[in-house]
Design a protein around this motif. Sequence first.
Motif, PDB file in Angstrom:
ATOM      1  N   GLU A  58       0.718  -1.050   0.049  1.00 64.07           N
ATOM      2  CA  GLU A  58       0.035   0.147   0.080  1.00 64.07           C
ATOM      3  C   GLU A  58       0.962   1.294   0.017  1.00 64.07           C
ATOM      4  O   GLU A  58       1.788   1.544   0.801  1.00 64.07           O
ATOM      5  N   HIS A  77      -5.188  -5.040  -8.622  1.00 64.05           N
ATOM      6  CA  HIS A  77      -5.146  -3.846  -8.038  1.00 64.05           C
ATOM      7  C   HIS A  77      -6.261  -3.795  -6.623  1.00 64.05           C
ATOM      8  O   HIS A  77      -7.466  -4.264  -7.107  1.00 64.05           O
ATOM      9  N   ASP A  79      -7.753  -0.311  -4.139  1.00 65.35           N
ATOM     10  CA  ASP A  79      -7.276   0.926  -3.606  1.00 65.35           C
ATOM     11  C   ASP A  79      -8.441   1.393  -2.753  1.00 65.35           C
ATOM     12  O   ASP A  79      -9.344   0.767  -2.170  1.00 65.35           O
ATOM     13  N   SER A  80      -8.120   2.542  -2.230  1.00 63.68           N
ATOM     14  CA  SER A  80      -8.902   3.146  -0.906  1.00 63.68           C
ATOM     15  C   SER A  80     -10.264   3.648  -1.432  1.00 63.68           C
ATOM     16  O   SER A  80     -11.065   4.139  -0.654  1.00 63.68           O
ATOM     17  N   MET A  95      -5.765   5.994 -13.104  1.00 57.24           N
ATOM     18  CA  MET A  95      -6.022   6.789 -11.845  1.00 57.24           C
ATOM     19  C   MET A  95      -5.912   8.207 -11.846  1.00 57.24           C
ATOM     20  O   MET A  95      -4.658   8.570 -12.107  1.00 57.24           O
ATOM     21  N   ALA A  97      -5.340  10.739  -9.350  1.00 56.96           N
ATOM     22  CA  ALA A  97      -4.945  10.630  -7.749  1.00 56.96           C
ATOM     23  C   ALA A  97      -5.534  11.786  -7.078  1.00 56.96           C
ATOM     24  O   ALA A  97      -5.847  11.668  -5.977  1.00 56.96           O
ATOM     25  N   MET A 101      -5.053   9.223  -2.811  1.00 58.64           N
ATOM     26  CA  MET A 101      -5.483   7.952  -2.576  1.00 58.64           C
ATOM     27  C   MET A 101      -4.642   6.756  -2.393  1.00 58.64           C
ATOM     28  O   MET A 101      -3.252   7.141  -2.366  1.00 58.64           O
ATOM     29  N   TYR A 102      -4.987   5.590  -1.927  1.00 59.60           N
ATOM     30  CA  TYR A 102      -3.682   4.797  -1.661  1.00 59.60           C
ATOM     31  C   TYR A 102      -4.229   3.410  -2.463  1.00 59.60           C
ATOM     32  O   TYR A 102      -5.393   3.357  -2.660  1.00 59.60           O
ATOM     33  N   HIS A 103      -3.269   2.869  -2.885  1.00 55.78           N
ATOM     34  CA  HIS A 103      -3.455   1.584  -3.520  1.00 55.78           C
ATOM     35  C   HIS A 103      -2.339   0.328  -3.221  1.00 55.78           C
ATOM     36  O   HIS A 103      -1.180   0.973  -2.905  1.00 55.78           O
ATOM     37  N   GLU A 105      -0.526  -2.913  -5.732  1.00 48.33           N
ATOM     38  CA  GLU A 105      -0.854  -3.426  -6.812  1.00 48.33           C
ATOM     39  C   GLU A 105       0.233  -4.733  -6.950  1.00 48.33           C
ATOM     40  O   GLU A 105       1.378  -4.674  -6.569  1.00 48.33           O
ATOM     41  N   TYR A 132     -10.913   6.172 -10.816  1.00 46.63           N
ATOM     42  CA  TYR A 132     -10.499   4.775 -11.214  1.00 46.63           C
ATOM     43  C   TYR A 132     -11.093   4.396 -12.562  1.00 46.63           C
ATOM     44  O   TYR A 132     -12.382   4.550 -12.720  1.00 46.63           O
TER      45      TYR A 132
END
Lengths: 238, 106
Positions: A58, A77, A79-80, A95, A97, A101-103, A105, A132
């Motif tokens: 993350e 993937h 994400d938040s 994305m 951003a 945001m957090y993600h 992968e 996204y």
Amino acid sequence: MAQTVLHTANSRGLADHEWLKSHHTFSFSSYFNPERVQFGALRVLNDDTVDGGMGFGEHPHDNMEIISIPLEGALQHKDSMGNVATIEAGEIQVMSAGTGMYHTEYNKNKGEPVKFLQIWVFPNKRNVQPRYDQVKIESPAVPNQLVQILSPDPEDAGVWIYQDAWFNLGKLNQGSNADYTIHRKNNGAYIFVIEGKVEVNGQLLDTRDGYGIWDTEGFTINAATDARFLIMDVPMEL
Amino acid sequence: MEIKTEILVVCTNDRILQTVIRLLNTNASWKATGALTPEEVLRKCRETAYQVFLIGAGLTDTEEAGLSAAVKQIHPAIHVIPHYGGGSGLLFAEIYLALGTKNQAQ
């Protein structure tokens, strides 16, 4: 007269973390070259290979348009924003951003590497609502035709981003060619050869070479071998 | 003792702010401090002579412009940098370019 810049494949920065090999066309993370920072709004072009089952834990993003194009294999993937998705070769992910945001992968497959291009484009608007999307890349209607995979217009083909940028994928047979017209007066085009050899403006480009061209209305790409390439048409000034 | 480059970062997302601060402080030549609001930026600016002001996510265009002007009024030589990307990808290059030199990369 057209201005150009050549970035050969072996001149790129390399981050080798054993599970990840990332070739950086432009300065990224610990690779810093003040002569290689960006091509207009195109700021990051990373050519990544991730070992089976491995990936990026993350981490945050903000204020950047982030595009991933798998070349082989599949990425998982999360994400938040609540998106959980798999993206594989033949698709494109984007994305915006924005405010943050957090993600994560990861390579979805344990037994084979995933190879993908990660591309960052400066947004034309800061602090947008994060978003996204991913779409399947359409096959060209006829052979040797470019396929648009990204634009600034949500109604146009491919994904869209907050920037006056257009991406096209090309797949040409040896001996064929494709004309490309740059979309806006102050845009330039950056050609990245995914595989094979092409010639642009008298410059022969090999696999994984990059070539920027601006102050021109367009150009022709000639395939010296069977070839695949990506054209990124971006504003030259932010 | 080495004098560190003082960096002030503003970002309204506390989690991202802490990540950026942690990343910047991995460089032994830099000392990064965070602020979550424009008011906190101005208060800290009056207390410390920062060399770099990094504008992270979450402010409006008006707030970014107003804060840049106010910070420059307090420290005319400060480098004001809009930050893009949110993590380690561009962070170090942004600072190196602003300072006109590549300090010790970690």
